[in-house]
Design an enzyme around this catalytic site. Sequence first.
Site, PDB file in Angstrom:
ATOM      1  N   LYS A 190       0.670  -1.217   0.085  1.00  0.00           N
ATOM      2  CA  LYS A 190      -0.085  -0.235  -0.113  1.00  0.00           C
ATOM      3  C   LYS A 190       0.072   1.666  -0.172  1.00  0.00           C
ATOM      4  O   LYS A 190       0.711   2.133  -0.120  1.00  0.00           O
ATOM      5  CB  LYS A 190      -1.146  -0.102   0.691  1.00  0.00           C
ATOM      6  CG  LYS A 190      -2.344  -1.000   1.045  1.00  0.00           C
ATOM      7  CD  LYS A 190      -3.063  -1.355   2.294  1.00  0.00           C
ATOM      8  CE  LYS A 190      -4.251  -1.822   1.566  1.00  0.00           C
ATOM      9  NZ  LYS A 190      -4.825  -2.307   3.024  1.00  0.00           N
TER      10      LYS A 190
ATOM     11  N   LYS B 203      -3.910 -10.964  -6.052  1.00  0.00           N
ATOM     12  CA  LYS B 203      -5.341 -11.261  -5.247  1.00  0.00           C
ATOM     13  C   LYS B 203      -6.616 -10.162  -5.659  1.00  0.00           C
ATOM     14  O   LYS B 203      -6.510  -9.454  -5.784  1.00  0.00           O
ATOM     15  CB  LYS B 203      -4.449 -10.942  -3.582  1.00  0.00           C
ATOM     16  CG  LYS B 203      -6.023 -11.177  -2.622  1.00  0.00           C
ATOM     17  CD  LYS B 203      -5.516 -10.981  -1.823  1.00  0.00           C
ATOM     18  CE  LYS B 203      -5.970  -9.157  -1.285  1.00  0.00           C
ATOM     19  NZ  LYS B 203      -5.490  -8.874   0.165  1.00  0.00           N
TER      20      LYS B 203
ATOM     21  N   LYS C 247     -11.700  -5.937  -2.702  1.00  0.00           N
ATOM     22  CA  LYS C 247     -12.177  -5.309  -3.041  1.00  0.00           C
ATOM     23  C   LYS C 247     -11.875  -3.884  -3.804  1.00  0.00           C
ATOM     24  O   LYS C 247     -12.930  -3.109  -3.825  1.00  0.00           O
ATOM     25  CB  LYS C 247     -13.379  -5.197  -1.635  1.00  0.00           C
ATOM     26  CG  LYS C 247     -12.629  -5.305  -0.770  1.00  0.00           C
ATOM     27  CD  LYS C 247     -13.667  -5.834   0.310  1.00  0.00           C
ATOM     28  CE  LYS C 247     -12.931  -6.128   1.682  1.00  0.00           C
ATOM     29  NZ  LYS C 247     -12.380  -6.180   2.625  1.00  0.00           N
TER      30      LYS C 247
HETATM   31  P1  TYM Z   1      -9.985  -8.193   4.893  1.00  0.00           P
HETATM   32  O1  TYM Z   1     -11.148  -7.530   4.939  1.00  0.00           O
HETATM   33  O2  TYM Z   1      -9.285  -8.125   3.703  1.00  0.00           O
HETATM   34  O3  TYM Z   1     -10.740  -9.863   4.572  1.00  0.00           O
HETATM   35  C1  TYM Z   1     -11.073 -10.866   5.203  1.00  0.00           C
HETATM   36  C2  TYM Z   1     -10.762 -11.825   5.193  1.00  0.00           C
HETATM   37  O4  TYM Z   1     -10.745 -12.130   3.680  1.00  0.00           O
HETATM   38  C3  TYM Z   1      -9.771 -13.117   3.320  1.00  0.00           C
HETATM   39  N1  TYM Z   1      -9.270 -12.724   1.665  1.00  0.00           N
HETATM   40  C4  TYM Z   1      -8.742 -13.720   0.966  1.00  0.00           C
HETATM   41  N2  TYM Z   1      -8.833 -15.160   1.159  1.00  0.00           N
HETATM   42  C5  TYM Z   1      -8.594 -16.131  -0.453  1.00  0.00           C
HETATM   43  N3  TYM Z   1      -8.740 -15.358  -1.097  1.00  0.00           N
HETATM   44  C6  TYM Z   1      -8.876 -13.419  -1.800  1.00  0.00           C
HETATM   45  N4  TYM Z   1      -8.271 -13.146  -2.649  1.00  0.00           N
HETATM   46  C7  TYM Z   1      -8.694 -12.839  -0.406  1.00  0.00           C
HETATM   47  N5  TYM Z   1      -8.815 -11.478   0.157  1.00  0.00           N
HETATM   48  C8  TYM Z   1      -9.539 -11.858   1.577  1.00  0.00           C
HETATM   49  C9  TYM Z   1      -8.668 -12.860   4.008  1.00  0.00           C
HETATM   50  O5  TYM Z   1      -7.641 -13.452   4.321  1.00  0.00           O
HETATM   51  C10 TYM Z   1      -9.373 -12.083   5.451  1.00  0.00           C
HETATM   52  O6  TYM Z   1      -9.737 -13.483   6.729  1.00  0.00           O
HETATM   53  N6  TYM Z   1      -7.072  -7.182   8.824  1.00  0.00           N
HETATM   54  C11 TYM Z   1      -8.012  -7.651   8.221  1.00  0.00           C
HETATM   55  C12 TYM Z   1      -9.381  -7.296   8.846  1.00  0.00           C
HETATM   56  C13 TYM Z   1      -9.246  -7.975  10.325  1.00  0.00           C
HETATM   57  C14 TYM Z   1      -8.613  -8.850  11.421  1.00  0.00           C
HETATM   58  C15 TYM Z   1      -8.409  -9.121  12.329  1.00  0.00           C
HETATM   59  C16 TYM Z   1      -8.895 -10.428  10.514  1.00  0.00           C
HETATM   60  C17 TYM Z   1      -9.180  -6.840  11.223  1.00  0.00           C
HETATM   61  N7  TYM Z   1      -8.569  -7.197  12.334  1.00  0.00           N
HETATM   62  C18 TYM Z   1      -8.628  -9.907  13.383  1.00  0.00           C
HETATM   63  C19 TYM Z   1      -8.623 -11.637  11.809  1.00  0.00           C
HETATM   64  C20 TYM Z   1      -8.329 -11.125  12.979  1.00  0.00           C
HETATM   65  C21 TYM Z   1      -8.287  -7.627   6.382  1.00  0.00           C
HETATM   66  O7  TYM Z   1      -8.109  -6.733   6.354  1.00  0.00           O
HETATM   67  O8  TYM Z   1      -9.380  -8.534   6.294  1.00  0.00           O
END
Ligand code: TYM
Length: 331
Positions: free
Chosen positions: A114, A196, A199
């Site tokens: 980022k 990847k 969104k």
């Molecule tokens: P975020 O919002 O980017 O994504 C949410 C979850 O979706 C998974 N994910 C994917 N899995 C497979 N293929 C993809 N292309 C893909 N894109 C997203 C992510 O691995 C995630 O599990 N930092 C985290 C949110 C968060 C969090 C936490 C997660 C904040 N605090 C505590 C676990 C525990 C995030 O930005 O996920």
Amino acid sequence: MKRIVSGIKPTGSLTLGNYIGAIKQFVKLQKERKDDEFFLFIADLHAITIRQVPHELRQRTLDIAAMYLACGLDEEKTVLFIQSEVPQHVELGYILQSNVYMGELERMTQFKDKAQKGQESITSSLFTYPALMAADILLYDADYVPVGDDQKQHLELTRDIAERFNHYYNNFFTVPEPIIPKVGARIMDLQDPNKKMSKSEDNPKGYITLFDNENLIKKKIASAVTDSLAIIQFDPINQPGLANLINIFASMSDQSIEEIVEKYKESSYKNFKEDLGQAIVDVLKPIQEKYQALIKSDKLQEILDKGRDTANQYAFKKMRKCKQKIGLGRK
Ligand code: TYM
């Protein structure tokens, strides 16, 4: 009884990547682990590390809450809440910032990716993001954290922070284990299978959202990048686009990669893609119908109120003990 904690950030519509890598796993785990507790939240504080339009942020936060339930999470067994409604996340986040080093945060690939996009728009909270994420997990003494592959590094840092804290303050946090799915941990962009599915990508043809209609889903799959080999086999190195589609197919139809390849090895890409488009529609259509019923309901608000109250009770107690340990405030 074990505690399972995970979150999703409301920055853009949920994608098929979020569904396959995360939400589907939550639902599966909940069915397999009947005695365990599930704390699932919408990480709205993480979203504001990048500038958000207020009414859109609020809407997306509710959308994710409704989608969690529409995808099949059991409301009775899930503590579903909004991160910013439990103030201890920020409080512990700050304390953990004081237990993590600049060098460790600088090594985070998500931050590096980022940051590369433009120095001036990098907020300091984007840099300290992993400390807040560690707080989300450690606040509830999570045993397991189901996430997609891209969060693995953040989870490793969370474990390091917990171990460091435990060393200084005599075993205070549970050190969590990540749960990363074997198939579908990294769903790739449909137009560029080297990155990847996300969104926050600019090209909407590269991702399918959980809100896309039948027509759009089928169109996006039909135009997904493949190759000119015209052989259906699982070869992520030489056929990354096709391998990604096979992965998606396997996850969406609960079959193994081998089963999909066996079934389609004589087919054309066109036929394969038509069946894949239909398989995605078959899963998403009922989810979208449930979402529509939930998003307007009082029930969603009640579930979020209850989730906030339960999460607050845990978080309040843990933070009180945490401050005692560190020597903050009076006894
Ligand atoms: P975020 O919002 O980017 O994504 C949410 C979850 O979706 C998974 N994910 C994917 N899995 C497979 N293929 C993809 N292309 C893909 N894109 C997203 C992510 O691995 C995630 O599990 N930092 C985290 C949110 C968060 C969090 C936490 C997660 C904040 N605090 C505590 C676990 C525990 C995030 O930005 O996920």
